[in-house]
Scaffold this motif. Sequence first.
Motif, PDB file in Angstrom:
ATOM      1  N   UNK A   1       1.993  13.599 -19.983  1.00 40.25           N
ATOM      2  CA  UNK A   1       1.732  12.833 -19.379  1.00 40.25           C
ATOM      3  C   UNK A   1       0.441  12.699 -18.223  1.00 40.25           C
ATOM      4  N   UNK A   2       0.522  12.158 -17.383  1.00 39.95           N
ATOM      5  CA  UNK A   2      -1.062  11.786 -16.244  1.00 39.95           C
ATOM      6  C   UNK A   2      -0.480  12.738 -15.369  1.00 39.95           C
ATOM      7  N   UNK A   3       0.807  12.556 -14.476  1.00 35.72           N
ATOM      8  CA  UNK A   3       1.209  12.719 -13.513  1.00 35.72           C
ATOM      9  C   UNK A   3       1.383  14.662 -13.450  1.00 35.72           C
ATOM     10  N   UNK A   4       1.811  15.644 -15.199  1.00 41.46           N
ATOM     11  CA  UNK A   4       1.394  16.743 -15.789  1.00 41.46           C
ATOM     12  C   UNK A   4       0.585  16.864 -15.943  1.00 41.46           C
ATOM     13  N   UNK A   5      -0.483  16.544 -16.112  1.00 37.09           N
ATOM     14  CA  UNK A   5      -2.293  16.734 -16.106  1.00 37.09           C
ATOM     15  C   UNK A   5      -2.883  17.017 -14.894  1.00 37.09           C
ATOM     16  N   UNK A   6      -2.182  16.905 -13.556  1.00 32.93           N
ATOM     17  CA  UNK A   6      -2.811  15.970 -12.284  1.00 32.93           C
ATOM     18  C   UNK A   6      -2.355  18.259 -12.118  1.00 32.93           C
ATOM     19  N   UNK A   7      -0.930  17.684 -12.262  1.00 34.59           N
ATOM     20  CA  UNK A   7      -0.300  18.767 -11.466  1.00 34.59           C
ATOM     21  C   UNK A   7      -1.336  20.337 -11.912  1.00 34.59           C
ATOM     22  N   UNK A   8      -1.216  19.821 -13.948  1.00 35.68           N
ATOM     23  CA  UNK A   8      -1.710  21.931 -14.684  1.00 35.68           C
ATOM     24  C   UNK A   8      -3.047  22.139 -13.685  1.00 35.68           C
ATOM     25  N   UNK A   9      -3.677  20.767 -13.376  1.00 36.46           N
ATOM     26  CA  UNK A   9      -5.923  20.694 -13.549  1.00 36.46           C
ATOM     27  C   UNK A   9      -5.587  21.075 -11.527  1.00 36.46           C
ATOM     28  N   UNK A  10      -4.796  20.956 -11.158  1.00 35.10           N
ATOM     29  CA  UNK A  10      -4.702  20.403  -9.367  1.00 35.10           C
ATOM     30  C   UNK A  10      -5.606  19.223  -8.552  1.00 35.10           C
ATOM     31  N   UNK A  11      -5.762  18.985  -9.894  1.00 37.69           N
ATOM     32  CA  UNK A  11      -6.493  17.128  -9.133  1.00 37.69           C
ATOM     33  C   UNK A  11      -5.634  16.325  -8.382  1.00 37.69           C
ATOM     34  N   UNK A  12      -5.904  15.659  -7.606  1.00 37.31           N
ATOM     35  CA  UNK A  12      -5.520  14.365  -7.317  1.00 37.31           C
ATOM     36  C   UNK A  12      -5.567  13.170  -8.328  1.00 37.31           C
ATOM     37  N   UNK A  13      -3.975  12.314  -8.188  1.00 39.98           N
ATOM     38  CA  UNK A  13      -3.689  11.746  -9.210  1.00 39.98           C
ATOM     39  C   UNK A  13      -4.600  10.553  -9.730  1.00 39.98           C
ATOM     40  N   UNK A  14      -5.678  10.438  -8.613  1.00 38.42           N
ATOM     41  CA  UNK A  14      -6.258   9.326  -8.906  1.00 38.42           C
ATOM     42  C   UNK A  14      -8.085   9.442  -9.660  1.00 38.42           C
ATOM     43  N   UNK A  15      -8.321  10.810  -9.216  1.00 36.82           N
ATOM     44  CA  UNK A  15      -9.318  11.832  -9.595  1.00 36.82           C
ATOM     45  C   UNK A  15      -9.207  11.804 -11.603  1.00 36.82           C
ATOM     46  N   UNK A  16      -7.594  12.324 -11.462  1.00 36.42           N
ATOM     47  CA  UNK A  16      -7.511  12.956 -12.764  1.00 36.42           C
ATOM     48  C   UNK A  16      -7.312  11.263 -14.139  1.00 36.42           C
ATOM     49  N   UNK A  17      -6.583  10.354 -12.595  1.00 37.20           N
ATOM     50  CA  UNK A  17      -6.850   9.532 -14.085  1.00 37.20           C
ATOM     51  C   UNK A  17      -7.713   8.640 -14.142  1.00 37.20           C
ATOM     52  N   UNK A  18      -9.237   8.525 -13.697  1.00 33.91           N
ATOM     53  CA  UNK A  18     -10.195   7.683 -13.611  1.00 33.91           C
ATOM     54  C   UNK A  18     -10.733   8.861 -14.913  1.00 33.91           C
TER      55      UNK A  18
END
Length: 262
Positions: A35-52
Amino acid sequence: MTTEHAGPQDASARSVIDRAFTILGTFQGGRVRQTLSEISRRTDLPIATCHRIVQRLTEWGALERETEGRYRIGLRLWEVASLAPRAVGLQRLARPYMQDLYETTGYATHLAIREGSELISIERFQSPRRPARRPLVGNRYPMHATAIGQVLLAHAPEEVRTEVIEGDLEQFTPRTYTDRETLTRVLGDIRRSGYAVSDRQVDHIHVSVAAPVFGADGTVIAAVSLALTEQDVDGKNMIHLVRLTATSISRALGAAGFGETP
């Protein structure tokens, strides 16, 4: 362009590219869907940045979004990766001989190459009746514990062997080589004998046998292995079959000119 002369736009572009690579890297290690939240957590990127960045990767085809909202590696990225001759060409030439070994023995057959101080799994034949958690094709693993890794390490440049031997030799079982002198001696034995045997060094069940695969220029470019259970080991016969398979693959690579030094 050097870092000190790079402008703000250059630095920003590199930052985005680095983050995109980091996102793609989270799909290794058996994580096929996230999921997007899992990717965000594993990359330590803000959810908005990760989503973009994920959206841009999806638009290009590097990622695909499933109906339930999870992401997986996209077909476009696979198409680009299929152009890499080092893995794909080797895999194509080796497959018939690996399949013969698998069908003859009924045991899992594995092909791997070395990248830096790790091995990368590039092909595997395995019976669905004998499931195993690893190796997963496309994943990286340490070289000191498995027969296939020890073959690759034994034939690696001296600086690579030194880096691995003097590094953190993770202990998977009490049989794993963690003593530097022992591992050094074993690697020398492998170079002399032409094969390696790893006896339950990764888990408490499997014994693996491996042999080197040579390119057209005579250098070791890969290794092939067979994984058995302790009670099924027929050492002499299995070593012969694995070495025969490795020799057959090496001959096919030589005939195709694969691995020739430019």
